[in-house]
Design a protein around this motif. Structure first.
Motif, short mmCIF file in Angstrom:
data_model
loop_
_atom_site.label_atom_id
_atom_site.label_comp_id
_atom_site.label_asym_id
_atom_site.label_seq_id
_atom_site.Cartn_x
_atom_site.Cartn_y
_atom_site.Cartn_z
N GLY A 112 109.76 40.50 114.37
CA GLY A 112 110.11 41.83 114.88
C GLY A 112 109.55 42.87 113.90
O GLY A 112 108.63 42.58 113.13
N LEU A 113 110.16 44.06 113.90
CA LEU A 113 109.61 45.13 113.07
C LEU A 113 109.65 44.80 111.58
O LEU A 113 108.67 44.98 110.86
CB LEU A 113 110.38 46.44 113.31
CG LEU A 113 110.30 47.04 114.70
CD1 LEU A 113 110.91 48.43 114.70
CD2 LEU A 113 108.86 47.11 115.19
N SER A 114 110.79 44.31 111.10
CA SER A 114 110.91 44.08 109.65
C SER A 114 110.07 42.88 109.22
O SER A 114 109.37 42.93 108.20
CB SER A 114 112.37 43.90 109.25
OG SER A 114 112.94 42.81 109.94
N GLY A 115 110.12 41.79 110.01
CA GLY A 115 109.36 40.58 109.66
C GLY A 115 107.87 40.84 109.64
O GLY A 115 107.15 40.40 108.72
N LEU A 116 107.39 41.57 110.64
CA LEU A 116 105.94 41.82 110.71
C LEU A 116 105.49 42.81 109.63
O LEU A 116 104.41 42.65 109.04
CB LEU A 116 105.57 42.33 112.11
CG LEU A 116 105.70 41.28 113.22
CD1 LEU A 116 105.57 41.91 114.59
CD2 LEU A 116 104.65 40.17 113.05
N ALA A 117 106.31 43.83 109.35
CA ALA A 117 105.96 44.78 108.27
C ALA A 117 105.89 44.02 106.94
O ALA A 117 105.03 44.29 106.09
CB ALA A 117 106.97 45.91 108.21
N CYS A 118 106.79 43.05 106.79
CA CYS A 118 106.81 42.23 105.57
C CYS A 118 105.52 41.40 105.49
O CYS A 118 104.83 41.38 104.46
CB CYS A 118 108.05 41.35 105.58
SG CYS A 118 108.24 40.33 104.11
N ALA A 119 105.20 40.72 106.61
CA ALA A 119 104.00 39.85 106.63
C ALA A 119 102.73 40.66 106.36
O ALA A 119 101.85 40.22 105.59
CB ALA A 119 103.91 39.16 107.98
N LEU A 120 102.64 41.84 106.96
CA LEU A 120 101.44 42.68 106.77
C LEU A 120 101.29 43.11 105.32
O LEU A 120 100.19 43.11 104.76
CB LEU A 120 101.53 43.93 107.66
CG LEU A 120 101.15 43.73 109.12
CD1 LEU A 120 101.56 44.95 109.96
CD2 LEU A 120 99.65 43.51 109.25
N THR A 121 102.41 43.48 104.71
CA THR A 121 102.36 43.93 103.31
C THR A 121 102.00 42.76 102.41
O THR A 121 101.20 42.91 101.46
CB THR A 121 103.72 44.57 102.90
OG1 THR A 121 104.05 45.54 103.89
CG2 THR A 121 103.65 45.23 101.54
N LEU A 122 102.56 41.59 102.71
CA LEU A 122 102.22 40.41 101.90
C LEU A 122 100.71 40.13 101.98
O LEU A 122 100.07 39.83 100.97
CB LEU A 122 103.01 39.19 102.37
CG LEU A 122 104.47 39.13 101.91
CD1 LEU A 122 105.23 38.06 102.68
CD2 LEU A 122 104.56 38.86 100.40
N GLU A 123 100.16 40.25 103.18
CA GLU A 123 98.72 40.01 103.34
C GLU A 123 97.91 40.97 102.47
O GLU A 123 96.90 40.60 101.89
CB GLU A 123 98.30 40.17 104.81
CG GLU A 123 98.69 38.96 105.64
CD GLU A 123 98.14 39.00 107.07
OE1 GLU A 123 97.56 40.03 107.48
OE2 GLU A 123 98.30 37.97 107.78
N LYS A 124 98.39 42.21 102.37
CA LYS A 124 97.67 43.20 101.55
C LYS A 124 97.65 42.80 100.09
O LYS A 124 96.72 43.13 99.36
CB LYS A 124 98.29 44.57 101.71
CG LYS A 124 97.88 45.06 103.03
CD LYS A 124 98.23 46.38 103.48
CE LYS A 124 97.79 46.39 104.93
NZ LYS A 124 98.86 46.49 105.87
#
Ligand SMILES: Cc1cc2nc3c(=O)[nH]c(=O)nc-3n(C[C@H](O)[C@H](O)[C@H](O)COP(=O)(O)OP(=O)(O)OC[C@H]3O[C@@H](n4cnc5c(N)ncnc54)[C@H](O)[C@@H]3O)c2cc1C
Length: 362
Positions: free
Chosen positions: A9-21
């Protein structure tokens, strides 16, 4: 390091995107068959609740490289109490879509992800914690948090909502503060387009409210919406949610398990907004995992805002329709309006001050 994120959802995906960065690839488990596998609804992010950020979308883009395209900007919000109407205008924020809609925010986040989401995986913490060094709980459900630690439930909310058809100005939202049909709660209308909108009725499930007939409240709410907007709206489809927990965790993390989004307590209790807060908690957890931040410290201001919002809710709960009328009338005052729309000061505190004299004698 092996990182698992429970929930896309919003929090999980924002977390995953930031980790990728930061160069980390997390395994993302989503119990549904696709991202946003739930009813279509319009949601909003109001700048006035995100002090000091006057534009949350721009802030996410410029600061965290997370890019979201809202459905529309909001330039006017109408406020209806039982007998009064007022409005505020200016650059108030944005509407966006959620759920199965092709432009839902969760779908926009998923499209920016390089890694894959593992769908149809309704994982349990017990299973994944054996295999992973870090677990991010992002299931959007406080009940999952309650298995680990105290979650202070401010109230359980009852929602009834519908997609309605009519004529809408996409830059205008409508809010209803009338305890006859929204006891200690509110209703709001957010357009999806110039032909469709979401109408949502939300109120706390306090014992006295549980005695009321939810369908009757909804009918009154729908009628009032037709009257105030002077249209015969048509309901396309509706939905109902019960026991939606609004509250906060005691600990943002326990060991290497991070609680983000609603699992942390992202929803501000007064008006029920939690999208921006959810994404921020996901980002902050990722920063901690990547070693560039401290999650407990980073969520500090969000915690404060939660508590300010809860105090405001408790104050509002002491009001009645007469006082809501007085407050609505006072918003027509330019000084009050400019206080509400300023992004320099904490709005929860400002509104508390505005309504304090009304609640004192309630
Ligand atoms: C009717 C309604 C209206 C709202 N309106 C607004 C609004 O206008 N503005 C606003 O800012 N906020 C609004 N909110 C709040 C906002 O939607 C939430 O705060 C936000 O979506 C929470 O994000 P999250 O990441 O915690 O959870 P979600 O975005 O709900 O994501 C959780 C994900 O986890 C998945 N999942 C659950 N359990 C598991 C499991 N065991 N394993 C794997 N995956 C799992 C789910 O399928 C889902 O995809 C509203 C909420 C509701 C219910």
């Amino acid at each position: 390091m092996k990182i698992a994120i429970m929930g896309a959802g919003l929090s999980g995906l924002a977390c995953a995107l930031t980790l990728e960065k930061y160069g980390y690839q997390a395994d993302i488990f989503e119990r549904r068959a696709m991202v946003g596998d739930r009813f279509v609804i319009a949601e909003a992010m109001f700048s006035m609740f995100h002090t000091p950020y006057d534009d949350a979308v721009k802030y996410l883009s410029e600061t965290y490289d997370i890019h979201l395209k809202p459905t529309s900007n909001l330039q006017k919000v109408f406020i209806y109490s039982k007998n009064e109407t007022s409005f505020i205008d200016g650059h108030l924020g944005f509407t966006n879509m959620r759920g199965k809609h092709s432009e839902a925010y969760e779908k926009q986040l998923a499209a920016q992800l390089k890694g894959k989401i593992r769908f149809n995986e309704n994982v349990s913490y017990e299973d994944i914690s054996k295999e992973y060094t870090h677990v991010v709980m992002a299931t959007g459900d406080a009940l999952d948090t309650e298995k680990f630690q105290p979650y202070d439930v401010a109230f359980k909310a009852s929602f009834k909502g519908a997609v309605i058809e009519g004529e809408f100005n996409q830059t205008e939202a409508h809010t209803f503060f009338n305890y006859d049909f929204a006891p200690k709660g509110m209703a709001y209308l957010l357009p999806h387009s110039d032909k469709k909108a979401s109408l949502v009725l939300v109120y706390p499930q306090y014992p006295e409210n549980e005695l009321l007939d939810k369908e009757q409240l909804w009918e009154k709410c729908f009628e009032e919406c037709c009257v105030k907007l002077d249209q015969d709206f048509k309901i396309i489809h509706d939905y109902s949610i019960k026991d939606y927990r609004i509250g906060k965790t005691e600990f943002p993390r326990i060991g290497n398990t991070f609680f983000v989004g609603n699992c942390w307590g992202a929803i501000t209790p007064v008006f029920g907004f939690g999208q921006f807060e959810s994404m921020l908690t996901g980002i902050y957890a990722a920063q901690d995992i990547a070693g560039v931040g401290n999650y407990e410290k980073l969520v500090g201001p969000l915690s404060q805002s939660y508590h300010d919002s809860l105090s405001l809710r408790r104050t509002m709960e002491k009001l009645d329709n007469k006082k809501l009328d007085l407050i609505t009338k006072s918003i027509n005052n330019k000084v009050v309006e400019s206080l509400i729309t300023t992004n320099k000061i904490n709005l929860f505190k400002i509104i508390s001050r505005i309504i304090h004299p009304f609640s004192r004698h309630a």
